[in-house]
Scaffold this motif. Structure first.
Motif, PDB file in Angstrom:
ATOM      1  N   GLY A  88       0.779  -1.259  -0.319  1.00 16.94           N
ATOM      2  CA  GLY A  88       0.083  -0.077   0.018  1.00 16.94           C
ATOM      3  C   GLY A  88       1.318   1.101   0.277  1.00 16.94           C
ATOM      4  N   PHE A  89      -0.198   1.831  -0.275  1.00 15.92           N
ATOM      5  CA  PHE A  89       1.029   3.776   0.184  1.00 15.92           C
ATOM      6  C   PHE A  89       0.508   4.521   0.789  1.00 15.92           C
ATOM      7  CE2 PHE A  89       1.100   1.893  -4.269  1.00 15.92           C
ATOM      8  CZ  PHE A  89       2.485   2.430  -5.163  1.00 15.92           C
ATOM      9  N   PRO A  90       1.450   4.765   1.917  1.00 11.54           N
ATOM     10  CA  PRO A  90       0.672   5.939   2.589  1.00 11.54           C
ATOM     11  C   PRO A  90       0.176   7.488   2.568  1.00 11.54           C
ATOM     12  CG  PRO A  90       3.317   5.505   2.961  1.00 11.54           C
ATOM     13  CD  PRO A  90       2.827   4.265   1.699  1.00 11.54           C
ATOM     14  N   THR A  91       0.880   7.261   0.691  1.00 11.08           N
ATOM     15  CA  THR A  91       0.321   8.605  -0.022  1.00 11.08           C
ATOM     16  C   THR A  91       0.533   7.980  -0.823  1.00 11.08           C
ATOM     17  OG1 THR A  91       0.605  10.882  -0.198  1.00 11.08           O
ATOM     18  CG2 THR A  91       2.504   9.572   0.211  1.00 11.08           C
ATOM     19  N   LEU A  92      -0.803   9.296  -1.700  1.00 15.57           N
ATOM     20  CA  LEU A  92      -0.503   8.935  -3.304  1.00 15.57           C
ATOM     21  C   LEU A  92      -0.039  10.316  -4.231  1.00 15.57           C
ATOM     22  CD1 LEU A  92      -4.411   7.547  -4.024  1.00 15.57           C
ATOM     23  CD2 LEU A  92      -2.378   5.774  -4.085  1.00 15.57           C
ATOM     24  N   ASP A  93       0.597  10.983  -3.246  1.00 15.61           N
ATOM     25  CA  ASP A  93       1.292  12.095  -3.696  1.00 15.61           C
ATOM     26  C   ASP A  93       2.272  11.378  -4.334  1.00 15.61           C
ATOM     27  OD1 ASP A  93      -0.780  13.796  -2.377  1.00 15.61           O
ATOM     28  OD2 ASP A  93       0.676  13.830  -0.621  1.00 15.61           O
ATOM     29  N   VAL A  94       2.546  11.975  -5.078  1.00  9.80           N
ATOM     30  CA  VAL A  94       3.363  12.097  -6.365  1.00  9.80           C
ATOM     31  C   VAL A  94       4.123  12.699  -7.444  1.00  9.80           C
ATOM     32  CG1 VAL A  94       2.150  10.875  -8.709  1.00  9.80           C
ATOM     33  CG2 VAL A  94       4.525   9.476  -7.560  1.00  9.80           C
ATOM     34  N   THR A  95       5.630  13.324  -7.413  1.00 14.74           N
ATOM     35  CA  THR A  95       6.320  13.962  -8.431  1.00 14.74           C
ATOM     36  C   THR A  95       6.591  12.832  -9.696  1.00 14.74           C
ATOM     37  OG1 THR A  95       6.846  15.290  -6.519  1.00 14.74           O
ATOM     38  CG2 THR A  95       7.988  15.525  -8.738  1.00 14.74           C
ATOM     39  N   VAL A  96       5.956  13.014 -10.502  1.00 10.89           N
ATOM     40  CA  VAL A  96       6.272  12.727 -12.361  1.00 10.89           C
ATOM     41  C   VAL A  96       7.644  12.964 -12.319  1.00 10.89           C
ATOM     42  CG1 VAL A  96       3.498  11.745 -12.561  1.00 10.89           C
ATOM     43  CG2 VAL A  96       4.597  14.579 -13.051  1.00 10.89           C
ATOM     44  N   PRO A  97       8.168  11.632 -13.369  1.00 10.72           N
ATOM     45  CA  PRO A  97       9.721  12.008 -13.015  1.00 10.72           C
ATOM     46  C   PRO A  97       9.134  13.353 -14.946  1.00 10.72           C
ATOM     47  CG  PRO A  97       8.870   9.876 -13.518  1.00 10.72           C
ATOM     48  CD  PRO A  97       8.116  10.864 -13.192  1.00 10.72           C
ATOM     49  N   CYS A  98       9.034  13.078 -15.478  1.00 10.10           N
ATOM     50  CA  CYS A  98       8.899  13.552 -16.875  1.00 10.10           C
ATOM     51  C   CYS A  98       8.680  14.894 -16.765  1.00 10.10           C
ATOM     52  CB  CYS A  98       7.372  13.189 -17.833  1.00 10.10           C
ATOM     53  SG  CYS A  98       5.979  13.440 -17.093  1.00 10.10           S
ATOM     54  N   CYS A  99       8.126  16.403 -16.019  1.00  7.85           N
ATOM     55  CA  CYS A  99       7.547  17.636 -15.956  1.00  7.85           C
ATOM     56  C   CYS A  99       8.177  17.784 -14.520  1.00  7.85           C
ATOM     57  CB  CYS A  99       6.307  18.105 -16.737  1.00  7.85           C
ATOM     58  SG  CYS A  99       4.913  17.472 -16.417  1.00  7.85           S
ATOM     59  N   GLY A 100       7.855  16.696 -13.877  1.00  7.27           N
ATOM     60  CA  GLY A 100       7.958  17.555 -12.870  1.00  7.27           C
ATOM     61  C   GLY A 100       6.845  17.938 -11.944  1.00  7.27           C
ATOM     62  N   ALA A 101       6.305  18.157 -12.453  1.00  5.74           N
ATOM     63  CA  ALA A 101       4.730  18.009 -12.044  1.00  5.74           C
ATOM     64  C   ALA A 101       4.205  16.907 -10.800  1.00  5.74           C
ATOM     65  CB  ALA A 101       3.309  17.946 -13.020  1.00  5.74           C
ATOM     66  N   ALA A 102       3.634  17.976  -9.675  1.00  9.31           N
ATOM     67  CA  ALA A 102       3.039  17.497  -8.408  1.00  9.31           C
ATOM     68  C   ALA A 102       1.667  16.999  -8.313  1.00  9.31           C
ATOM     69  CB  ALA A 102       2.755  18.261  -7.392  1.00  9.31           C
ATOM     70  N   THR A 103       1.264  15.527  -8.216  1.00  9.81           N
ATOM     71  CA  THR A 103       0.335  15.095  -9.158  1.00  9.81           C
ATOM     72  C   THR A 103      -0.101  13.750  -7.800  1.00  9.81           C
ATOM     73  OG1 THR A 103      -1.259  14.367  -9.996  1.00  9.81           O
ATOM     74  CG2 THR A 103       0.759  14.003 -10.748  1.00  9.81           C
ATOM     75  N   THR A 104      -1.285  13.126  -8.324  1.00 17.14           N
ATOM     76  CA  THR A 104      -1.930  11.756  -7.476  1.00 17.14           C
ATOM     77  C   THR A 104      -1.339  10.699  -8.384  1.00 17.14           C
ATOM     78  OG1 THR A 104      -4.130  12.358  -7.549  1.00 17.14           O
ATOM     79  CG2 THR A 104      -2.874  13.421  -4.839  1.00 17.14           C
ATOM     80  N   LEU A 105      -0.856   9.135  -7.453  1.00 13.71           N
ATOM     81  CA  LEU A 105      -1.191   8.630  -8.508  1.00 13.71           C
ATOM     82  C   LEU A 105      -2.250   8.109  -9.461  1.00 13.71           C
ATOM     83  CD1 LEU A 105       1.028   6.431  -6.354  1.00 13.71           C
ATOM     84  CD2 LEU A 105       1.919   7.292  -8.870  1.00 13.71           C
ATOM     85  N   ASP A 106      -3.823   8.275  -8.513  1.00 14.34           N
ATOM     86  CA  ASP A 106      -4.820   7.816  -9.170  1.00 14.34           C
ATOM     87  C   ASP A 106      -5.129   8.561 -10.007  1.00 14.34           C
ATOM     88  OD1 ASP A 106      -5.036   9.358  -7.220  1.00 14.34           O
ATOM     89  OD2 ASP A 106      -7.417   9.302  -6.949  1.00 14.34           O
ATOM     90  N   ARG A 107      -4.186  10.051 -10.336  1.00 12.67           N
ATOM     91  CA  ARG A 107      -4.548  10.710 -11.809  1.00 12.67           C
ATOM     92  C   ARG A 107      -3.948  10.885 -12.538  1.00 12.67           C
ATOM     93  NH1 ARG A 107      -5.056  15.503  -7.387  1.00 12.67           N
ATOM     94  NH2 ARG A 107      -7.260  15.227  -7.324  1.00 12.67           N
ATOM     95  N   LEU A 108      -3.002   9.421 -12.215  1.00 15.27           N
ATOM     96  CA  LEU A 108      -1.887   9.213 -13.585  1.00 15.27           C
ATOM     97  C   LEU A 108      -3.533   8.953 -14.890  1.00 15.27           C
ATOM     98  CD1 LEU A 108       1.713   8.071 -12.356  1.00 15.27           C
ATOM     99  CD2 LEU A 108       0.170  10.035 -12.886  1.00 15.27           C
ATOM    100  N   ASP A 109      -2.989   9.265 -16.261  1.00 17.11           N
ATOM    101  CA  ASP A 109      -3.212   8.176 -16.740  1.00 17.11           C
ATOM    102  C   ASP A 109      -3.377   6.529 -17.905  1.00 17.11           C
ATOM    103  OD1 ASP A 109      -4.828   8.474 -19.215  1.00 17.11           O
ATOM    104  OD2 ASP A 109      -3.324   9.637 -20.774  1.00 17.11           O
ATOM    105  N   TYR A 110      -3.355   5.655 -17.207  1.00 15.21           N
ATOM    106  CA  TYR A 110      -3.241   4.459 -17.412  1.00 15.21           C
ATOM    107  C   TYR A 110      -4.110   4.143 -18.379  1.00 15.21           C
ATOM    108  CZ  TYR A 110      -1.675   5.021 -12.373  1.00 15.21           C
ATOM    109  OH  TYR A 110      -0.971   5.676 -11.699  1.00 15.21           O
ATOM    110  N   ASP A 111      -3.408   2.962 -19.608  1.00 11.59           N
ATOM    111  CA  ASP A 111      -3.864   2.430 -20.444  1.00 11.59           C
ATOM    112  C   ASP A 111      -3.725   1.298 -20.433  1.00 11.59           C
ATOM    113  OD1 ASP A 111      -5.814   2.173 -22.489  1.00 11.59           O
ATOM    114  OD2 ASP A 111      -4.380   3.079 -24.087  1.00 11.59           O
ATOM    115  N   GLY A 112      -5.330   0.545 -20.193  1.00  8.78           N
ATOM    116  CA  GLY A 112      -5.868  -0.092 -19.543  1.00  8.78           C
ATOM    117  C   GLY A 112      -5.956   0.504 -17.808  1.00  8.78           C
ATOM    118  N   PRO A 113      -7.259   1.472 -17.757  1.00  8.05           N
ATOM    119  CA  PRO A 113      -6.857   1.515 -16.495  1.00  8.05           C
ATOM    120  C   PRO A 113      -6.916   0.321 -15.181  1.00  8.05           C
ATOM    121  CG  PRO A 113      -9.131   1.560 -17.347  1.00  8.05           C
ATOM    122  CD  PRO A 113      -8.389   1.239 -17.865  1.00  8.05           C
ATOM    123  N   CYS A 114      -6.193   1.673 -14.181  1.00  5.26           N
ATOM    124  CA  CYS A 114      -5.740   0.594 -13.505  1.00  5.26           C
ATOM    125  C   CYS A 114      -6.271   1.705 -11.785  1.00  5.26           C
ATOM    126  CB  CYS A 114      -4.303   1.322 -12.949  1.00  5.26           C
ATOM    127  SG  CYS A 114      -3.259   0.148 -14.032  1.00  5.26           S
ATOM    128  N   GLY A 115      -6.106   1.216 -10.941  1.00  7.40           N
ATOM    129  CA  GLY A 115      -6.732   1.729  -9.686  1.00  7.40           C
ATOM    130  C   GLY A 115      -5.840   2.239  -8.351  1.00  7.40           C
TER     131      GLY A 115
END
Ligand SMILES: [Zn+2]
Length: 154
Positions: A88-115
């Motif tokens: 499990g993830f104590p937090t879903l907050d994440v900094t993405v490696p591509c552009c350094g944006a702060a977002t949350t893991l559940d907001r990434l664009d999964y194809d096919g969907p993950c949750g």
């Protein structure tokens, strides 16, 4: 030997149902996926997690995209992250490696969907490819919370 897996999870990654509602939802998912037949390969697992846990579409996952810059996120970065957080993830907050944006893991664009979820109904070898919108709505009503389905191939 490979398995098809259909997971039903609450839309909110932090939400957990009360037990009676969970039992109602499990009974309904079992019925909708063919699990009540006498001669069925369908198996149902019900899991409760302390922290949001990844519900991975496994071989169905072709791409993880960045919601901010739209780049394809490095697959190794995603896989390392998942491997490091199997409990499990104590937090879903994440900094993405591509552009350094702060977002949350559940907001990434999964194809096919993950949750991500703290409650999961897992159906092994369901007799249906997917639940319909109408069926998902009835499961949501039983659970008392909107639900999503994640389809994995292992
Ligand atoms: Zn990005």
């Amino acid at each position: 030997m490979s398995d098809d897996v259909l997971s039903v999870i609450p839309a909110d990654p932090h939400w957990q149902p009360e037990h009676p509602a969970a039992e109602r939802a499990v009974a309904l998912v079992t019925a909708l996926t063919g699990g009540l037949g006498a001669d069925t390969d369908v198996e149902i697992d019900v899991d409760w997690y302390d922290d949001p846990t990844v519900v991975d579409s496994a071989q169905n996952l072709e791409r993880v995209g960045c919601p901010s810059c739209r780049a394809t996120i490095d697959r190794a970065w995603w896989e390392d992250l998942v491997e490091a957080h199997e409990d499990g993830f104590p937090t879903l907050d994440v900094t993405v490696p591509c552009c350094g944006a702060a977002t949350t893991l559940d907001r990434l664009d999964y194809d096919g969907p993950c949750g991500f979820a703290r409650f999961e109904i897992t159906v092994w070898n369901p007799e249906t490819d997917a639940l319909s919108e109408e069926q998902l709505a009835s499961v949501a009503q039983a659970l008392g919370h909107p639900v999503r389905q994640i389809r994995a191939h292992l």
